[in-house]
Design a protein around this motif. Structure first.
Motif, mmCIF file in Angstrom:
data_model
loop_
_atom_site.group_PDB
_atom_site.id
_atom_site.type_symbol
_atom_site.label_atom_id
_atom_site.label_comp_id
_atom_site.label_asym_id
_atom_site.label_seq_id
_atom_site.Cartn_x
_atom_site.Cartn_y
_atom_site.Cartn_z
ATOM 1 N N CYS A 1 -21.738 -25.525 1.164
ATOM 2 C CA CYS A 1 -20.932 -25.632 2.712
ATOM 3 C C CYS A 1 -19.765 -25.507 2.424
ATOM 4 O O CYS A 1 -18.632 -25.236 3.787
ATOM 5 C CB CYS A 1 -20.520 -27.515 2.519
ATOM 6 N N ARG B 1 -17.600 -29.979 4.979
ATOM 7 C CA ARG B 1 -17.296 -28.540 5.305
ATOM 8 C C ARG B 1 -15.039 -28.901 5.277
ATOM 9 O O ARG B 1 -14.860 -27.515 4.866
ATOM 10 C CB ARG B 1 -16.618 -28.568 6.816
ATOM 11 N N VAL C 1 -21.282 -23.436 9.154
ATOM 12 C CA VAL C 1 -21.500 -24.288 7.526
ATOM 13 C C VAL C 1 -22.636 -23.564 7.396
ATOM 14 O O VAL C 1 -23.879 -23.426 7.739
ATOM 15 C CB VAL C 1 -21.737 -25.727 7.965
ATOM 16 N N ASP D 1 -16.889 -29.676 -0.718
ATOM 17 C CA ASP D 1 -17.782 -29.552 -0.476
ATOM 18 C C ASP D 1 -18.534 -30.173 -2.105
ATOM 19 O O ASP D 1 -17.351 -30.578 -3.314
ATOM 20 C CB ASP D 1 -18.040 -27.876 -1.050
ATOM 21 N N CYS E 1 -24.692 -24.624 4.905
ATOM 22 C CA CYS E 1 -25.444 -25.934 4.227
ATOM 23 C C CYS E 1 -26.704 -26.317 5.022
ATOM 24 O O CYS E 1 -26.965 -26.606 4.705
ATOM 25 C CB CYS E 1 -24.562 -26.734 3.346
#
Length: 783
Positions: free
Chosen positions: A170, A317, A140, A320, A142
Motif C-alpha cells: 500500500c 497509505r 493505492v 503499510d 493494494c
C-alpha cells in the motif's frame, strides 16, 4: 611539519558523480582547500581515506570514506580530532579515547534529542500534492477489484471490495511484523481465552535516525527507548499496531517500555549509506479472546484460534503493514523447527501443543474511512489436544458405563439387585457427565462429548426402563394388555363396559328389606354349607381386594356354574332388586343372595340338581376354583414368557443400536458433520436419536416375523381343516355307496346326515363284501 600536515589533511566535496548522489559521499577531488572554498564548495577537514566501490562490475568509483561526515546533519554536528583528523565524540577528547557510551550519547544528542525530531510524527516519505484531496500523487496499490477472486466482501452497490486478501504493498513506508510463539501459557475454553508467551518483532525505517558508522566511531547500532502505545516513555516514533482481539492492551501489560535498535545499515556500499533501520523486539505474555473453531469434535478436535493484528489509527497509505519476509511473520519451536528462538522454547507435558501456524494479510475498508485501506495480519493457530488423557478420563468411562448398563438384560427379573444396579449406572453416568462439563465451555453449540454423554444416559435410562417393565410384567396375573397398561377401573370399563344400575330403577325399601329377611331367616344346614362355598368363590374372585365383585367376575362364575343357561338380562333384573347400593357391584352378602336366589333356582329348574343337592354345588365350585387357579398359573407363565421375550429383544437390539450410534458419531469426526450441524436442530436430534433407529428396525423385524409365524400357523390350521373336510366328504361318499352297511339303520331309511352320526364301532362288514383300501380305512379310524 606538523602544521603542514594538519593543513594538508582534508578534501574538497566538489565531486559528486551520479552514482553517489543522495548518499552523502563524494569522489576524489583535485582542488586544494583554497581553491575549493573559492569555487564555492565545502572543505572536509577529516582524513582523506579512500575506498573503491564497484558499482556493477564494469563501473567503479573511488570515494572518500569520511566524506559523508562533513555533509548534511552529520556535518553540522561534526567534531574533528585535530591530531588524528577523525571524528571525535567530544570537543578536546581524542577520537581513540571515545568509548561506546560517548558515541551513544552523541548519537542521541545529534538525532533524537533535537527539536527537529518528534516521536509523535510518523516517518513517512510520501510526497504530498496540495492540488489533490488526500495529497497523494499516486493510487493505492493494494486495492482489489470487486471481481477479483481474492475479494471476500463487496460494498452494497457492488463497486468496491471491502475485504481482500493480498500481499500488494500500500505504501513505501512499511512496517514488517512477526511473532515468535515461545510457549503456551493457558487455554480456557469456558472464557475463550488464550494466553501465550511470545516475542513481538517489528522493523521499520525512520530516515530521521539515519547515520554513517564512520562518523560515530564505527558504531553499528545504538539503543533508544521505544515504548509502543505510550508517548511519554518513548524517545522515538513507534508504529501504531494493536491486537484487535486482545483481552487487554498488550502494550500496557507485560510488554512495557523497552529499547529499540537503530542500525547504520552499512553493507560496504555507499549507495545505501545511513538508512534509519529500526529493529524493535519485545518478549511478553499476550492474552487473546479467541473465536475457537474445531471444538465440535472434542476431545478429538484440532482447536484453532485467530489473532488479528493491524493499525488502529494510521491507515496503509502512510503506514503499510507487512509480514516479515524472512519467516513470513511466524516462528515457533516444534520438533521440526530449526529456528533459534530461546533455549527453553516449546511445550511439554501440556494439554495443548501448537500444531500449525499460518499468517495472511488482508486489506480492509471500514465505514469510518472509505478511502483508507487498513492492512491486517491474520494469524491462524491450530492446537492439538492431549487426546489420550481425555480418552482415558472421559470417553472410556462413558462407553464402559453405557455397556455395563446392558448387563441387567441377562439378569433374573426376580433378582432384587437388578433395579438397583440400573439406578447406580445412571448415577455413575451423571457423575461422568459432570466431570466432562468441567473441560467444556458453556455454550449453545454441542460437541462430540455432549452427544456421547447424552446418548449414553439415554441408553442407560432405556435399560432401566426395560428393567422396570420386565419386573412389572414378570409379576402379572391378568389376562389382557389393557389391564397391564391402564389403571384397574379404566381397564374394566374398556373390557366389560360401564355396567351400572340406573338411578331411576328404584323400588321401595320395604320390598328390598323383605327379600333380604326372607333369605336370612330361611337358612338351614345345607344353605349354610352352600353359603360357605359361595364365600370361598367370592374370596377367590375378589382379586383386587375391594370386597366387591363387578359384573365381569359374576358373569365368569355364573357361566361356569350354568353352562348354556346363562342369561345376562336376568342378572340385570336381579341387580335392580338385590343391589342396595345401586353401583353395579356385589359384596359378599349380595353375592351369596345372588347364588341362592338366581343360580340355585335356575339349576333346579333345568334339572341340573335336585333339592338340597350339595354334591353338585360343591363339585362345581371346587372345579371353578381349581380351573381358575390353573388359568392364573397359565397367565403367570404367559407374562413370564413375555418378560423373557422383552429381555431377549433388548439383548439383541439395544447394544446394536448403541454400537451403530458410536460408529456414526466417530465417522462424523472424519467428515466434519458435527461442525455442519452446529446450528441445525434437526441434525442434532437425528444424531442423538440415530442409535434408536436399529432398535426400531429390529422391533419391526420381530413384529413381522411373529405376524408371519401366526399367519403361517393359521394357514396350516386352515389346510388341516380343509384336509379334514375332504376326508369327511370321502367318508360320506363311501357311506352313500353302501360300502359300509350300518346295523342301526339302512342307507335307504337314514339320510346321509344321520349316517354320518353313527358310531364307527357299530359298523359290520360282511366277509364277502369288498374291503376299502387300507389307507382309507386307517384315515377313517384316525378321524
Amino acid at each position: 611539519l606538523a602544521l603542514w600536515g594538519r593543513l594538508a589533511d582534508g578534501f574538497c566535496l566538489d565531486q559528486v558523480p551520479p552514482v553517489l548522489k543522495q548518499t552523502g559521499f563524494t569522489a576524489i577531488s583535485t582542488l586544494s582547500e583554497l581553491s575549493c572554498k573559492q569555487a564555492g564548495y565545502e572543505w572536509c577537514p577529516l582524513a582523506d581515506d579512500t575506498d573503491v566501490w564497484d558499482v556493477d562490475g564494469t563501473v567503479s568509483v573511488t570515494y572518500y570514506v569520511f566524506s559523508a561526515c562533513c555533509t548534511g546533519r552529520q556535518g553540522k554536528a561534526l567534531i574533528v580530532d585535530d591530531v588524528s583528523r577523525l571524528p571525535t565524540c567530544e570537543q578536546g577528547l581524542p577520537a581513540d579515547e571515545c568509548t561506546r557510551s560517548h558515541w551513544h550519547s552523541k548519537l542521541l544528542n545529534d538525532l533524537v534529542f533535537v527539536d527537529s525530531y518528534s516521536a509523535e510524527v510518523a516517518p513517512s516519505t510520501e510526497k504530498m500534492n496540495a492540488r489533490r484531496y488526500g495529497g497523494l500523487n499516486r493510487s493505492v496499490g493494494c486495492v482489489c477489484e470487486p471481481s477479483d477472486a481474492a475479494c471476500e466482501r463487496v460494498s452494497e452497490d457492488g463497486t468496491r471490495c471491502l475485504i481482500c486478501e493480498t500481499s500488494a504493498s500500500c505504501s513505501d513506508d512499511a512496517v514488517s511484523f512477526g511473532i515468535n510463539f515461545f510457549k503456551i501459557h493457558s487455554l480456557d475454553l469456558k472464557t475463550s481465552r488464550l494466553a501465550f508467551s511470545a516475542w513481538l518483532r517489528q522493523v521499520w525505517y525512520d530516515q530521521r535516525l539515519s547515520y554513517d558508522y564512520q562518523c560515530y566511531g564505527g558504531l553499528e547500532y545504538f539503543e533508544v527507548q521505544a515504548h509502543a502505545g505510550e508517548l511519554e516513555n518513548s524517545r522515538i516514533w513507534v508504529p501504531d499496531i494493536e491486537l484487535y482481539n486482545s483481552e487487554e492492551n498488550i502494550w500496557q501489560g507485560s510488554i512495557s517500555a523497552r529499547l529499540a535498535l537503530v542500525y547504520s545499515c552499512w553493507d560496504g556500499k555507499p549507495s545505501r549509506g545511513g538508512c534509519g533501520y529500526v529493529w524493535w523486539s519485545r518478549p511478553g505474555l499476550i492474552s487473546a479472546l479467541c473465536k475457537f473453531t474445531g471444538l465440535a469434535n472434542f476431545p478429538y478436535d484440532v482447536l484453532s484460534c485467530g489473532l488479528e493484528v493491524a493499525a488502529f489509527m494510521i491507515d496503509g497509505r502512510f503506514q503499510d503493514l507487512q509480514l516479515r519476509s524472512s519467516d513470513n511473520g511466524v516462528e515457533w519451536m516444534n520438533e521440526n523447527s530449526k529456528a533459534v528462538s530461546g533455549l527453553l522454547a516449546g511445550s511439554s507435558f501440556q494439554d495443548y501443543t501448537i500444531d500449525r501456524i499460518t499468517a495472511s494479510r488482508k486489506i480492509v475498508y471500514y465505514p469510518c474511512c472509505p478511502n483508507a485501506p487498513y492492512p491486517e495480519l491474520m494469524y491462524h493457530i491450530e492446537f492439538v489436544r492431549a487426546t489420550s488423557y481425555y480418552t482415558i478420563q472421559l470417553v472410556w468411562p462413558a462407553l464402559l458405563l453405557a455397556f455395563l448398563s446392558f448387563i441387567p438384560f441377562w439378569m433374573d427379573p426376580m433378582s432384587g439387585e437388578r433395579l438397583g444396579y440400573g439406578i447406580t449406572m445412571i448415577l455413575a453416568m451423571m457423575t461422568n457427565q459432570i466431570v466432562a462439563s468441567a473441560y467444556m465451555p458453556m455454550c449453545n453449540e454441542r460437541v462430540l462429548m455432549d452427544y456421547l454423554s447424552v446418548v449414553s444416559v439415554l441408553f442407560g435410562a432405556v435399560s432401566l426402563i426395560e428393567t422396570g417393565v420386565v419386573i412389572y410384567l414378570h409379576r402379572q396375573k391378568c389376562e389382557y394388555w389393557v389391564e397391564v397398561l391402564l389403571p384397574g377401573p379404566i381397564a374394566r370399563i374398556l373390557i366389560t363396559g360401564n355396567i351400572k344400575i340406573p338411578r331411576g330403577s328404584k323400588r321401595p325399601n320395604k320390598v328390598r328389606k323383605a327379600l333380604h329377611m326372607e333369605v336370612k331367616t330361611g337358612l338351614n344346614k345345607e344353605a349354610s354349607l352352600r353359603r360357605h362355598l359361595y364365600h370361598d368363590a367370592f374370596c377367590f374372585l375378589d382379586t383386587n381386594f375391594t370386597g366387591t365383585l363387578d359384573m365381569a367376575d359374576v358373569e365368569r362364575f355364573s357361566e361356569f356354574m350354568m353352562p348354556g343357561l346363562w342369561d345376562s338380562e336376568k342378572v340385570e333384573e336381579f341387580m335392580i332388586l338385590e343391589d342396595p347400593t345401586w353401583d353395579g357391584m356385589l359384596d359378599d352378602e349380595e353375592f351369596c343372595n345372588f347364588c341362592e336366589n338366581y343360580l340355585l333356582d335356575a339349576l333346579k329348574q333345568e334339572g341340573k340338581m335336585k333339592d338340597e343337592d350339595m354334591e353338585y354345588i360343591t363339585q362345581m365350585t371346587q372345579g371353578f376354583i381349581s380351573l381358575t387357579e390353573r388359568i392364573v398359573k397359565q397367565r403367570e407363565q404367559m407374562w413370564v414368557h413375555r418378560a423373557e421375550q422383552l429381555d431377549s429383544f433388548a439383548r439383541s437390539a439395544i447394544p446394536i443400536g448403541f454400537l451403530a450410534f458410536l460408529a456414526f458419531l466417530f465417522l462424523s469426526v472424519q467428515t466434519d458433520y458435527l461442525e455442519a450441524i452446529q446450528f441445525d436442530t434437526s441434525g442434532q436430534s437425528f444424531m442423538i436419536l440415530f442409535g434408536f433407529l436399529p432398535i426400531m428396525l429390529v422391533l419391526l423385524a420381530t413384529a413381522v416375523w411373529q405376524y408371519s409365524q401366526k399367519h403361517f400357523a393359521t394357514l396350516r390350521r386352515k389346510s388341516k381343516a380343509a384336509e379334514s373336510r375332504r376326508k369327511s366328504v370321502a367318508i360320506q361318499s363311501i357311506r352313500s355307496a353302501s360300502i359300509f352297511p350300518f346295523s342301526a339303520a339302512s342307507s335307504e331309511d337314514a339320510p346321509c346326515e344321520d349316517a354320518g352320526e353313527a358310531n364307527i364301532n357299530e359298523v359290520v362288514l360282511p366277509r364277502d363284501s369288498p374291503r376299502p383300501v387300507d389307507e382309507v380305512q386307517s384315515n377313517v379310524r384316525s378321524e
